[in-house]
Motif scaffolding. Structure first.
Motif, PDB file in Angstrom:
ATOM      1  N   VAL A  89       0.839  -1.197   0.000  1.00 17.93           N
ATOM      2  CA  VAL A  89       0.000   0.000   0.000  1.00 17.93           C
ATOM      3  C   VAL A  89       0.870   1.242   0.000  1.00 17.93           C
ATOM      4  CG1 VAL A  89      -1.565   1.391   1.398  1.00 17.93           C
ATOM      5  CG2 VAL A  89      -2.066  -1.012   0.988  1.00 17.93           C
ATOM      6  N   LEU A  90       1.963   1.226   0.793  1.00 15.72           N
ATOM      7  CA  LEU A  90       2.868   2.369   0.788  1.00 15.72           C
ATOM      8  C   LEU A  90       3.493   2.548  -0.583  1.00 15.72           C
ATOM      9  CD1 LEU A  90       4.636   1.987   4.256  1.00 15.72           C
ATOM     10  CD2 LEU A  90       2.934   3.692   3.590  1.00 15.72           C
ATOM     11  N   LEU A  91       3.817   1.432  -1.245  1.00 17.27           N
ATOM     12  CA  LEU A  91       4.395   1.507  -2.578  1.00 17.27           C
ATOM     13  C   LEU A  91       3.395   2.095  -3.567  1.00 17.27           C
ATOM     14  CD1 LEU A  91       6.716   0.884  -4.466  1.00 17.27           C
ATOM     15  CD2 LEU A  91       5.833  -1.435  -4.746  1.00 17.27           C
ATOM     16  N   VAL A  92       2.136   1.649  -3.464  1.00 12.20           N
ATOM     17  CA  VAL A  92       1.093   2.218  -4.321  1.00 12.20           C
ATOM     18  C   VAL A  92       0.954   3.706  -4.061  1.00 12.20           C
ATOM     19  CG1 VAL A  92      -1.371   2.220  -4.815  1.00 12.20           C
ATOM     20  CG2 VAL A  92      -0.153   0.048  -4.564  1.00 12.20           C
ATOM     21  N   CYS A  93       1.000   4.094  -2.773  1.00 10.51           N
ATOM     22  CA  CYS A  93       0.886   5.507  -2.425  1.00 10.51           C
ATOM     23  C   CYS A  93       2.005   6.307  -3.071  1.00 10.51           C
ATOM     24  CB  CYS A  93       0.945   5.667  -0.910  1.00 10.51           C
ATOM     25  SG  CYS A  93       1.173   7.361  -0.365  1.00 10.51           S
ATOM     26  N   PHE A  94       3.246   5.775  -2.964  1.00 11.84           N
ATOM     27  CA  PHE A  94       4.388   6.484  -3.541  1.00 11.84           C
ATOM     28  C   PHE A  94       4.219   6.658  -5.044  1.00 11.84           C
ATOM     29  CE2 PHE A  94       8.597   7.874  -4.251  1.00 11.84           C
ATOM     30  CZ  PHE A  94       9.074   7.184  -5.359  1.00 11.84           C
ATOM     31  N   LEU A  95       3.838   5.590  -5.749  1.00  9.33           N
ATOM     32  CA  LEU A  95       3.670   5.668  -7.197  1.00  9.33           C
ATOM     33  C   LEU A  95       2.535   6.610  -7.575  1.00  9.33           C
ATOM     34  CD1 LEU A  95       4.209   1.932  -8.155  1.00  9.33           C
ATOM     35  CD2 LEU A  95       5.782   3.835  -8.526  1.00  9.33           C
ATOM     36  N   ALA A  96       1.468   6.599  -6.789  1.00  7.61           N
ATOM     37  CA  ALA A  96       0.344   7.496  -7.081  1.00  7.61           C
ATOM     38  C   ALA A  96       0.766   8.945  -6.916  1.00  7.61           C
ATOM     39  CB  ALA A  96      -0.836   7.177  -6.163  1.00  7.61           C
ATOM     40  N   CYS A  97       1.571   9.210  -5.879  1.00  5.92           N
ATOM     41  CA  CYS A  97       2.028  10.588  -5.676  1.00  5.92           C
ATOM     42  C   CYS A  97       2.922  11.044  -6.808  1.00  5.92           C
ATOM     43  CB  CYS A  97       2.782  10.711  -4.354  1.00  5.92           C
ATOM     44  SG  CYS A  97       1.719  10.656  -2.895  1.00  5.92           S
ATOM     45  N   VAL A  98       3.821  10.142  -7.264  1.00  4.74           N
ATOM     46  CA  VAL A  98       4.686  10.488  -8.388  1.00  4.74           C
ATOM     47  C   VAL A  98       3.860  10.752  -9.627  1.00  4.74           C
ATOM     48  CG1 VAL A  98       6.466   9.611  -9.933  1.00  4.74           C
ATOM     49  CG2 VAL A  98       6.695   9.282  -7.465  1.00  4.74           C
ATOM     50  N   ALA A  99       2.856   9.882  -9.861  1.00  2.00           N
ATOM     51  CA  ALA A  99       2.041  10.006 -11.071  1.00  2.00           C
ATOM     52  C   ALA A  99       1.247  11.296 -11.083  1.00  2.00           C
ATOM     53  CB  ALA A  99       1.094   8.811 -11.180  1.00  2.00           C
ATOM     54  N   THR A 100       0.917  11.803  -9.903  1.00  2.00           N
ATOM     55  CA  THR A 100       0.086  13.005  -9.849  1.00  2.00           C
ATOM     56  C   THR A 100       0.872  14.220  -9.372  1.00  2.00           C
ATOM     57  OG1 THR A 100      -0.609  12.489  -7.594  1.00  2.00           O
ATOM     58  CG2 THR A 100      -1.964  11.623  -9.389  1.00  2.00           C
ATOM     59  N   GLY A 101       2.232  14.163  -9.404  1.00  2.00           N
ATOM     60  CA  GLY A 101       3.064  15.260  -8.929  1.00  2.00           C
ATOM     61  C   GLY A 101       2.890  16.506  -9.774  1.00  2.00           C
ATOM     62  N   VAL A 102       3.109  17.652  -9.134  1.00  2.00           N
ATOM     63  CA  VAL A 102       2.987  18.925  -9.839  1.00  2.00           C
ATOM     64  C   VAL A 102       4.119  19.053 -10.848  1.00  2.00           C
ATOM     65  CG1 VAL A 102       2.965  21.424  -9.568  1.00  2.00           C
ATOM     66  CG2 VAL A 102       1.883  19.978  -7.858  1.00  2.00           C
ATOM     67  N   GLU A 103       3.799  19.524 -12.034  1.00  2.00           N
ATOM     68  CA  GLU A 103       4.786  19.757 -13.079  1.00  2.00           C
ATOM     69  C   GLU A 103       4.601  21.163 -13.637  1.00  2.00           C
ATOM     70  OE1 GLU A 103       4.241  16.724 -15.989  1.00  2.00           O
ATOM     71  OE2 GLU A 103       5.159  15.153 -14.759  1.00  2.00           O
ATOM     72  N   LEU A 104       5.631  21.640 -14.317  1.00  2.00           N
ATOM     73  CA  LEU A 104       5.572  22.942 -14.978  1.00  2.00           C
ATOM     74  C   LEU A 104       5.796  22.779 -16.476  1.00  2.00           C
ATOM     75  CD1 LEU A 104       7.750  25.137 -12.555  1.00  2.00           C
ATOM     76  CD2 LEU A 104       5.276  24.726 -12.479  1.00  2.00           C
ATOM     77  N   SER A 105       5.277  23.723 -17.229  1.00  2.00           N
ATOM     78  CA  SER A 105       5.589  23.787 -18.654  1.00  2.00           C
ATOM     79  C   SER A 105       5.820  25.250 -19.014  1.00  2.00           C
ATOM     80  CB  SER A 105       4.456  23.200 -19.501  1.00  2.00           C
ATOM     81  OG  SER A 105       3.286  23.995 -19.402  1.00  2.00           O
ATOM     82  N   VAL A 106       6.747  25.468 -19.925  1.00  2.00           N
ATOM     83  CA  VAL A 106       7.019  26.810 -20.441  1.00  2.00           C
ATOM     84  C   VAL A 106       6.810  26.782 -21.947  1.00  2.00           C
ATOM     85  CG1 VAL A 106       8.781  28.583 -20.800  1.00  2.00           C
ATOM     86  CG2 VAL A 106       8.636  27.402 -18.601  1.00  2.00           C
ATOM     87  N   ASN A 107       5.884  27.598 -22.413  1.00  2.00           N
ATOM     88  CA  ASN A 107       5.526  27.624 -23.843  1.00  2.00           C
ATOM     89  C   ASN A 107       5.252  26.210 -24.359  1.00  2.00           C
ATOM     90  OD1 ASN A 107       6.182  30.273 -23.413  1.00  2.00           O
ATOM     91  ND2 ASN A 107       7.434  30.499 -25.245  1.00  2.00           N
TER      92      ASN A 107
END
Length: 294
Positions: A89-107
């Motif tokens: 479950v902790l592993l699933v939590c970690f992967l879910a957090c990575v999958a939904t992590g904040v990202e940035l884009s420029v142009n």
């Protein structure tokens, strides 16, 4: 920031391509999903093998195996001590957090990139927060120096304008960062193209039998190639008399032991695909003062 002004801020959005847990992940929380039924949007794509592992571990520890069956008291004791799916479950939590992590884009670029433009053209850079439904503050840097942003141009979307771009902006890196986690960032390297820019003409005086070096400084992007002229005729490079040296910005002509016949106008012509720059050297060879005294 030198030669730069901010563009008018646009209406901040909530991000694009949000995962159902985007808000929780952005706040540093992670939903402990155990089955697709408990998840608001099902298990993250590609993680169904983890679900099968969790279900298999539950089956092995449920007391229904073929080797033996536990009594009711033993079953209660075992279930009170064991947490069979804690690690998965902790592993699933970690992967879910990575999958939904904040990202940035420029142009519309989510990774570092190079932006090519011409000198004199304004450049607009727009940084956008992805995968977050909360207010995220942004920072802009020009090289190592932080850009001063106006209020209303910092949250979820931030725009800066370099107007106009000049040759001094060539090779400069602009970086947009997430304030709360500055490892989340996207950088833009400016590739500002401009024709050869040479310095002013010179008059050079030299004594006979002395060596003379004519130096032509010429910046350009793309890099230019130099041709040397004497009195508007392409210079024939005689061995042991002339030597040519050049870097990306410096072009030199050396003349060994000048004589009176070397008098004249030498021209450094630097040419690129964007234009041509010329610099004249008026060489005056004077009599050798040491020889005259004898």
């Amino acid at each position: 920031m030198q030669g730069a002004a901010e563009a008018e801020p646009r209406q901040a959005g909530t991000g694009q391509g949000q995962h159902p847990a985007g808000q929780a992940a952005a706040g540093g929380l992670c939903p402990y999903w155990r089955t697709p039924e408990e998840s608001p949007g099902g298990f993250p794509a590609g993680h169904t093998h983890l679900l099968r592992r969790i279900q298999a571990m539950r089956a092995r520890t449920s007391g229904t195996g073929s080797r033996h069956r536990l009594g009711s008291s033993e079953m209660a004791q075992k279930s009170s001590l064991a947490v069979p799916y804690a690690v998965p479950v902790l592993l699933v939590c970690f992967l879910a957090c990575v999958a939904t992590g904040v990202e940035l884009s420029v142009n519309n670029h989510a990774a570092d990139f190079t932006l090519s433009t011409s000198s004199g053209t304004p450049i607009s850079l727009s940084c956008l927060v992805q995968n977050s439904s909360k207010a995220e503050e942004l920072l802009w840097y020009r090289g190592d120096g932080q850009v001063d942003l106006k209020d209303g141009n910092k949250v979820n979307i931030s725009n800066i304008c370099i107007s106009p771009a000049t040759e001094t902006d060539n090779g400069v890196t602009f970086t947009c960062k997430l304030r709360r986690d500055q490892s989340v960032k996207v950088s833009v390297i400016l590739d500002v193209q401009f024709p050869p820019n040479v310095t002013e003409d010179e008059t050079v005086k030299a004594e006979e039998d002395k060596d003379v070096t004519l130096t032509c400084n010429a910046k350009s992007n793309p890099q230019g190639q130099a041709t040397w002229y004497k009195n508007d005729t392409i210079l024939t490079l005689q061995q042991n008399r002339y030597q040519v040296y050049q870097t990306s910005e410096v072009f030199q002509l050396s003349i060994t032991k000048v004589v009176k016949s070397d008098n004249g106008t030498y021209t450094c012509e630097v040419k690129s695909s964007l234009g041509t720059g010329r610099k004249n050297f008026h060489l005056i060879v004077e009599g050798n003062k040491a020889a005259a005294k004898q």
